[in-house]
Motif scaffolding. Structure first.
Motif, short mmCIF file in Angstrom:
data_model
loop_
_atom_site.label_atom_id
_atom_site.label_comp_id
_atom_site.label_asym_id
_atom_site.label_seq_id
_atom_site.Cartn_x
_atom_site.Cartn_y
_atom_site.Cartn_z
N LYS A 312 0.83 -1.21 0.00
CA LYS A 312 0.00 0.00 0.00
C LYS A 312 0.86 1.25 0.00
O LYS A 312 0.56 2.23 -0.68
CB LYS A 312 -0.92 0.00 1.22
N GLN A 313 1.95 1.22 0.77
CA GLN A 313 2.84 2.37 0.84
C GLN A 313 3.49 2.65 -0.52
O GLN A 313 3.62 3.80 -0.94
CB GLN A 313 3.92 2.13 1.89
N GLU A 314 3.91 1.58 -1.19
CA GLU A 314 4.50 1.73 -2.52
C GLU A 314 3.49 2.31 -3.50
O GLU A 314 3.83 3.16 -4.33
CB GLU A 314 5.01 0.38 -3.03
N ALA A 315 2.23 1.85 -3.41
CA ALA A 315 1.18 2.36 -4.30
C ALA A 315 0.91 3.84 -4.03
O ALA A 315 0.72 4.63 -4.97
CB ALA A 315 -0.10 1.55 -4.10
N ALA A 318 3.74 5.88 -5.48
CA ALA A 318 3.61 5.92 -6.94
C ALA A 318 2.52 6.91 -7.36
O ALA A 318 2.67 7.66 -8.33
CB ALA A 318 3.30 4.53 -7.49
N ALA A 319 1.41 6.93 -6.59
CA ALA A 319 0.31 7.85 -6.88
C ALA A 319 0.74 9.30 -6.68
O ALA A 319 0.38 10.18 -7.46
CB ALA A 319 -0.89 7.54 -6.00
N LYS A 320 1.53 9.56 -5.64
CA LYS A 320 2.02 10.91 -5.39
C LYS A 320 2.92 11.38 -6.52
O LYS A 320 2.87 12.53 -6.95
CB LYS A 320 2.79 10.95 -4.07
N SER A 321 3.76 10.48 -7.01
CA SER A 321 4.66 10.82 -8.13
C SER A 321 3.86 11.14 -9.38
O SER A 321 4.17 12.05 -10.14
CB SER A 321 5.62 9.67 -8.41
N ALA A 322 2.77 10.37 -9.59
CA ALA A 322 1.94 10.58 -10.78
C ALA A 322 1.16 11.89 -10.70
O ALA A 322 0.84 12.50 -11.72
CB ALA A 322 0.97 9.42 -10.95
N ASP A 323 0.87 12.35 -9.46
CA ASP A 323 0.09 13.57 -9.26
C ASP A 323 0.93 14.84 -9.31
O ASP A 323 0.39 15.95 -9.22
CB ASP A 323 -0.62 13.54 -7.90
N LEU A 324 2.24 14.71 -9.48
CA LEU A 324 3.09 15.91 -9.55
C LEU A 324 2.73 16.72 -10.80
O LEU A 324 2.42 16.16 -11.85
CB LEU A 324 4.57 15.51 -9.64
N PRO A 325 2.76 18.07 -10.70
CA PRO A 325 2.51 18.90 -11.88
C PRO A 325 3.49 18.59 -12.99
O PRO A 325 4.62 18.15 -12.74
CB PRO A 325 2.71 20.33 -11.35
N GLY A 326 3.06 18.86 -14.24
CA GLY A 326 3.88 18.53 -15.40
C GLY A 326 5.25 19.16 -15.34
O GLY A 326 6.26 18.56 -15.70
#
Length: 353
Positions: A312-315, A318-326
């Motif tokens: 869960k922590q890894e997920a 990963a979600a936080k990294s995907a949510d970073l601004p472009g």
């Protein structure tokens, strides 16, 4: 269990032969592969199982049950020790090809020192039954302390040298670099220790501190010195291979401290009940089969919940990294690319040099 002097001698000789074979096979410094670590881990577990089976055949179900309960408890506590071994290896920057030699000698030192602890503990228990109250209270306190440490979640945990090790370094001096597997070298006409000897002493002496928890714990499962010693020996001798096998998984066992605290607390209560029973108070005593079942159940549940929590922590990361601004993502990629190009240039320069 009535153990003759002959059986004690044969057991110690057999264990020394196994340690000698392990040392001979791993005498050449090398990087230990997952395959090699896995094979030897299985070998040590099978040897422990065969020894337990031998106790079942010649000693009966009681000694065999006590051995397996003690072995599993000591093995689970030794996994927790590996966290500290990782910190020690990192602090002394031990080259990967020398780590297996460090662990082998360090564990051997720990085994000898634990044998002394066990002999002393058995003598005290035989003379003073009230010591079970102290052991039980100490284990319950240790369980509470483990929970507090687990809740603190100190990510920047560092290992500190004990006073004995600092005194040895000050007295003899330490070389500024590793000299293969040498333990002593001569510098300016004076004999000094190498970092290899220092880290071996660090592993061995640190394990003695762990014995303060594990020795009372196993005496809570059996008061037979022979079973206490052999369970400790088999748990420790497979520790080196276990270090390389699950080194990458240690960070994922996030709930291990909680599981160990439950086990230590449970054994602490068992010791207190046993002490009350010895004092003539009519209280229920916890049987070995029940103890073995509780220990195994706690370890299985802890492992499963740890792996689920780590996933869960890894997920989430990963979600936080995907949510970073472009823009931030592009900047991070650019920095990574620049870092890679710099490393590439350095590698090229090293080759040309």
């Amino acid at each position: 269990m009535d153990v003759s002097l002959t059986l004690w001698v044969l057991t110690i000789v057999g264990l020394c032969a196994l340690i000698g074979a392990d040392f001979f096979i791993g005498r050449k410094p090398h990087d230990v592969s997952i395959k090699e670590a896995g094979i030897w881990t299985v070998v040590w577990i099978v040897l422990a199982a065969l020894f337990g089976l031998g106790l079942l055949i010649w000693g009966g179900g009681q000694p065999a049950g006590e051995f397996f309960a003690g072995f599993i408890t000591e093995k689970s506590l030794s996994v927790d020790n590996l966290f500290v071994f990782v910190l020690i290896m990192g602090k002394f920057a031990v080259p990967s090809q020398y780590q297996q030699r460090v662990l082998l000698v360090g564990v051997l030192i720990a085994l000898v020192l634990r044998a002394i602890f066990i002999a002393a503990g058995a003598t005290i228990i035989a003379s003073f039954s009230w010591v079970f109250y102290i052991f039980g209270a100490f284990l319950i306190y240790t369980a509470w302390k483990l929970i507090q440490e687990a809740r603190a979640e100190e990510e920047d945990e560092e290992w500190e040298e004990n006073k004995l090790l600092k005194a040895a370094e000050k007295r003899f001096g330490v070389a500024d670099r590793y000299h293969g597997t040498k333990l002593w070298i001569e510098e300016n006409g004076k004999k000094v220790m190498t970092p290899m000897l220092v880290v071996m002493l660090a592993i061995g002496s640190t394990d003695v501190l762990f014995a303060l928890d594990s020795i009372p714990a196993i005496f809570g499962l059996t008061q037979d010195p022979y079973i206490v010693f052999t369970a400790n020996a088999f748990a420790l001798m497979g520790l080196r291979q276990l270090y390389f096998l699950i080194g990458g998984l240690l960070k994922k066992l996030v709930h291990l401290s909680y599981g160990l605290s439950v086990i230590l607390g449970f054994i602490g209560v068992k010791l207190v009940l046993h002490a009350l029973h010895e004092s003539g108070v009519h209280v229920p005593e916890i049987s070995i089969p029940f103890s073995l079942g509780v220990i195994c159940a706690v370890l299985i549940v802890t492992t499963i919940t740890s792996l689920i929590a780590a996933k869960k922590q890894e997920a989430q990361e990963a979600a936080k990294s995907a949510d970073l601004p472009g823009g931030e993502q592009s900047e991070a990629k650019q920095l990574k690319a620049e870092d890679g190009s710099v490393k590439s240039e350095r590698s090229k320069d090293d080759i040309e040099a």
